[in-house]
Scaffold this motif. Structure first.
Motif, short mmCIF file in Angstrom:
data_model
loop_
_atom_site.label_atom_id
_atom_site.label_comp_id
_atom_site.label_asym_id
_atom_site.label_seq_id
_atom_site.Cartn_x
_atom_site.Cartn_y
_atom_site.Cartn_z
N ALA A 1 -3.85 -1.57 7.27
CA ALA A 1 -2.61 -2.51 6.75
C ALA A 1 -1.27 -1.95 7.32
O ALA A 1 -0.39 -2.73 7.83
CB ALA A 1 -2.53 -2.28 5.27
N GLY A 2 -0.94 -0.57 7.28
CA GLY A 2 0.16 0.20 7.66
C GLY A 2 0.58 -0.30 9.26
O GLY A 2 1.78 -0.48 9.61
N CYS A 3 -0.30 -0.13 10.02
CA CYS A 3 -0.32 0.03 11.38
C CYS A 3 -0.07 -1.66 11.77
O CYS A 3 0.87 -1.92 12.76
CB CYS A 3 -1.49 0.54 12.04
N VAL B 1 7.45 0.16 2.32
CA VAL B 1 6.06 -0.50 2.27
C VAL B 1 5.03 0.46 1.81
O VAL B 1 4.90 1.66 2.45
CB VAL B 1 5.77 -1.04 3.61
N GLY B 2 4.39 0.31 0.77
CA GLY B 2 3.18 1.12 0.37
C GLY B 2 1.81 0.60 1.10
O GLY B 2 1.50 -0.49 0.82
N ALA B 3 1.59 1.39 1.93
CA ALA B 3 0.32 0.94 2.51
C ALA B 3 -0.52 2.20 2.61
O ALA B 3 -1.34 2.51 3.47
CB ALA B 3 0.39 0.52 4.42
N ASP B 4 -0.64 2.71 1.62
CA ASP B 4 -1.10 4.15 1.44
C ASP B 4 -2.73 4.28 0.54
O ASP B 4 -2.84 5.17 -0.08
CB ASP B 4 -0.12 5.43 0.77
N GLY B 5 -3.09 2.99 0.52
CA GLY B 5 -4.55 2.78 0.07
C GLY B 5 -4.77 2.83 -1.53
O GLY B 5 -3.81 2.74 -2.24
N GLY C 1 -2.52 -4.17 2.16
CA GLY C 1 -3.79 -3.47 2.04
C GLY C 1 -4.29 -3.03 0.68
O GLY C 1 -4.14 -3.66 -0.53
N ASP C 2 -4.93 -1.89 0.50
CA ASP C 2 -5.55 -1.56 -0.61
C ASP C 2 -4.47 -1.19 -1.69
O ASP C 2 -5.02 -1.25 -2.78
CB ASP C 2 -6.43 -0.20 -0.27
N SER D 1 -10.43 -6.86 6.15
CA SER D 1 -9.51 -8.26 6.29
C SER D 1 -8.44 -8.22 5.53
O SER D 1 -7.48 -8.58 6.13
CB SER D 1 -10.68 -9.26 6.32
N PHE D 2 -8.64 -7.87 4.29
CA PHE D 2 -7.45 -8.23 3.25
C PHE D 2 -6.43 -7.13 3.96
O PHE D 2 -5.15 -7.66 3.84
CB PHE D 2 -7.84 -7.75 2.04
N ALA D 3 -6.61 -5.98 4.35
CA ALA D 3 -5.30 -4.98 4.87
C ALA D 3 -4.76 -5.84 5.97
O ALA D 3 -3.50 -5.73 6.02
CB ALA D 3 -6.10 -3.81 5.30
N LEU D 4 -5.49 -6.19 7.10
CA LEU D 4 -5.19 -6.94 8.11
C LEU D 4 -4.19 -7.99 7.83
O LEU D 4 -2.88 -8.25 8.25
CB LEU D 4 -6.15 -7.19 9.11
#
Ligand SMILES: Cc1cc2nc3c(=O)[nH]c(=O)nc-3n(C[C@H](O)[C@H](O)[C@H](O)COP(=O)(O)OP(=O)(O)OC[C@H]3O[C@@H](n4cnc5c(N)ncnc54)[C@H](O)[C@@H]3O)c2cc1C
Length: 426
Positions: free
Chosen positions: A17-19, A157-161, A285-286, A300-303
């Motif tokens: 998600a983050g990338c 942005v929280g993309a930390d799972g 993402g998660d 897929s949800f993360a992308l």
């Protein structure tokens, strides 16, 4: 004294998600700090069986990842789903395809792509330690030698799972739904039948099994059990894992296959969705929604969420438009597109049996191409449940067409119940 840096966006977590968000936001002209606690640019998520569903494919293409995946031998996957209620359901010809690629390959490719995007600065080996403010944000990140950097940004942005530190530090609660499954999985070579299709067996209600093909002839074989079965499975993991895989109807042939990894497992996976947030803060993402992996939707949800965030906020960040309105648009899109899928997957993850309408739907989809098309679009998370409520589809679910037959495995006119050796299933 700690160093101070300024960016338009600080993204915490440089995984899927983050990338995605970092690259797409930078392509819109934003200056992005991409903060990742793991120091190696080649780090990848091990606890994942990494089937990638069709809705991810357009995002992968937009990121420019597609040629790199082809070059590395990743596979375009179709899908076949077996249920005890009608047997096999095959994705219709012409349906969009997903991707079969290990995280060991996927994660470093995506991270390098993001890090090489002008405007992105990858801070690898730096972990989020403190959030002093949001909207605009002031955060503290720390490396392995306890050096600190203070980062200011308009958007955080929280993309930390799924165990998001960002959510904990900002005290943004998630709505938690119970989860009652566990997964055991390993890599294999030489699995038959050789296939480019994801093959999933829904052994309602006791879990399931799956065969996910990947690059380099690697197959990921997954066995899912309910939590109540865990003590018995753990007492002899190897036997139960193999029995689940080899006892499948029209199943997996392991006679010439070799297991090339240990059997890995994951128990604690509550379903969590974060619908609220704070000023200037978004989750993707998660960290936004972590859902039972039985249906292989998380990547897929993360992308998708990474892309939706970039699309919603890019303009606001570079042209100074209203960021809060943009964040509301993002959250609304997430809820509209993924909310029903999250609740459906989470609801089934308690280990319940498919209910009567769901069983009827499986039976009809195995026979009727119109129902199958709608079922597949829902199952692969391309469309929401409303696709099943269309009058044409609903009519053919309620009134069967006797002239229609679906693909069935040779010799199986009506599929048998799978062999389920565990006590709990008896
Ligand atoms: C057993 C299992 C099987 C699965 N199988 C599938 C499947 O088949 N298909 C599918 O689509 N999905 C599957 N998933 C789900 C999938 O793994 C996740 O949905 C996906 O990885 C989410 O990506 P993400 O980028 O949101 O988070 P993650 O991939 O979890 O990445 C989070 C990143 O944040 C970093 N980070 C964490 N805390 C900090 C911090 N404080 N500071 C800096 N960085 C931090 C981490 O190091 C990591 O790089 C599975 C999950 C499990 C548990």
């Amino acid at each position: 004294l700690s160093e101070r840096r300024e960016f338009d966006v600080a993204v915490v977590g440089a995984s899927v998600a983050g990338c995605t968000a970092a690259r797409l936001l930078a392509q819109r002209g934003a200056r992005v700090a991409l903060i990742e606690k793991r120091p190696s640019p080649d780090a990848y998520k091990v606890t994942c069986t990494h089937a990638i569903l069709p809705p991810a494919a357009p995002v992968i293409a937009r990121l420019g990842l597609e040629p790199l995946l082809y070059e590395r031998g990743a596979i375009r996957t179709g899908a076949e789903i077996w249920t005890p209620y009608g047997g096999w359901l095959e994705l219709p010809d012409g349906a969009s395809r997903g991707w079969g690629v290990t995280r060991r390959t996927f994660d470093p490719l995506l991270r390098r792509l993001a890090a090489d995007t002008p405007g992105v600065e990858l801070l690898a080996g730096w972990a989020l330690k403190d959030v002093r403010a949001t909207g605009p944000a002031v955060i503290e990140v720390e490396d392995g030698s306890r050096r600190r950097i203070t980062i200011r940004s308009r958007l955080l942005v929280g993309a930390d799972g799924r165990d998001s530190d960002m959510a904990r530090l900002t005290r943004v609660p998630g709505r938690v739904l119970p989860h009652n499954r566990c997964f055991y999985y390993a890599y294999w070579k030489g699995v038959k039948p050789a296939t480019d299709d994801i093959r999933v067996w829904l052994l309602d209600p006791v879990g399931g099994a799956a065969h996910f093909p990947n690059e380099d002839g690697l197959s990921m074989l997954v066995a899912a059990f309910t939590r109540a079965q865990v003590p018995e499975v753990r007492a002899d993991l190897e036997t139960h894992y193999l029995r689940r895989l080899t006892g499948l109807p029209d199943g997996i042939d392991l006679r010439d296959a070799e297991r090339v990894s240990k059997i890995m497992g994951k128990l604690e996976m509550p379903n969590i969705i974060r619908l609220r947030s704070r000023l200037g803060l978004a989750f993707i993402g998660d960290a936004a929604l972590a859902t039972d992996p039985l249906f292989g939707a998380g990547i897929s949800f993360a992308l998708q969420t990474g892309q939706w965030l970039a699309d919603a906020t890019g303009e606001a960040l570079v042209a100074g438009a209203d960021l809060e309105a943009a964040l509301r648009r993002y959250r609304r899109r997430l809820l509209l597109r993924l909310g029903a899928h999250h609740w459906h997957i989470a609801g089934y993850s308690v280990g319940r049996r498919l209910n009567a309408p769901e069983r009827l739907l499986c039976r009809r989809a195995a026979r009727d191409p119109v129902v199958r098309e709608a079922f597949s679009a829902f199952f692969t998370r391309e469309r929401g449940p409303q696709t099943l409520a269309r009058p044409l589809v609903l009519g053919r679910v309620l009134v069967p067409r006797p002239d229609l037959t679906g693909r069935q495995p040779a010799g199986l006119s009506s599929p048998p119940e799978p062999e389920i050796p565990l006590k709990e299933a008896a």
